[in-house]
Scaffold this active site. Structure first.
Site, short mmCIF file in Angstrom:
data_model
loop_
_atom_site.label_atom_id
_atom_site.label_comp_id
_atom_site.label_asym_id
_atom_site.label_seq_id
_atom_site.Cartn_x
_atom_site.Cartn_y
_atom_site.Cartn_z
N HIS A 128 0.83 -1.21 0.00
CA HIS A 128 0.00 0.00 0.00
C HIS A 128 0.85 1.25 0.00
O HIS A 128 2.05 1.23 0.28
CB HIS A 128 -0.97 0.01 1.18
N CYS A 150 2.84 -4.94 6.63
CA CYS A 150 2.59 -4.68 5.21
C CYS A 150 3.86 -4.18 4.54
O CYS A 150 4.90 -4.00 5.17
CB CYS A 150 1.49 -3.64 5.06
#
Length: 175
Positions: A128, A150
């Protein structure tokens, strides 16, 4: 007194111009990448994500990882980014971060390993961009590992990744 005020104004203007140039450099699109990636290779130790077309590197991006990046993700909350072979299996254009691509962690082996240890394997591992409305801070946030596991990139880099990585794209994450 007037010379001190003049110096402060000059320094303030220089600082403002520098910050503007940094901000523009981070939000303007990077070099154009053409084509569709055949797979992604993430090198955790080098903090690098490569978009690949066969054996050729299409583009390389600097990344930030989880706050405790060494080792394979073992459980929810350990702030580790998983290692292994996965797939980009869905995308979210309404994420709390500038676009996100879901990595298919956990796989069957990850689930079995966590269950054998009596742990929650975790999930929701994404590639992301920056937290929404804070993309301008990427010049700072990308200098350290800040995610919960992430893989984070700048918003401009995420735009390129989003447009060149379809669902179903394999991803290899190496230590």
């Amino acid at each position: 007194m007037a010379s001190a005020v003049t110096r402060i104004l000059c320094l303030s203007s220089l600082l403002a111009a520098s910050l503007l140039l940094i901000w523009l450099g981070l939000v303007m699109p990077s070099a154009a990448t053409t084509g569709i990636a055949s797979h992604i290779v993430v090198d955790k130790s080098d903090r690098r994500l490569d978009l690949m077309q066969g054996e050729a590197v299409m583009a390389t991006f600097a990344i930030a990882l989880g706050g405790a990046p060494e080792g394979h993700k073992g459980e929810e909350g350990d702030q580790r980014t998983p290692e292994g072979h996965y797939v980009i299996d869905w995308r979210n254009d309404r994420s709390g971060y500038h676009l996100s691509l879901h990595i298919s962690y956990p796989d069957a082996a990850d689930i079995a390993r966590a269950e054998a240890e009596g742990k929650d394997h975790g999930g929701m591992i994404m590639i992301h961009g920056q937290r929404n409305a804070l993309g301008w801070l990427a010049f700072l946030t990308q200098r350290f590992d800040w995610t919960d596991g992430c893989i984070a990139v700048t918003n401009a880099d995420m735009d390129i990744i989003w447009n060149t990585v379809p669902d179903g794209t394999p991803i290899e994450i190496t230590p």
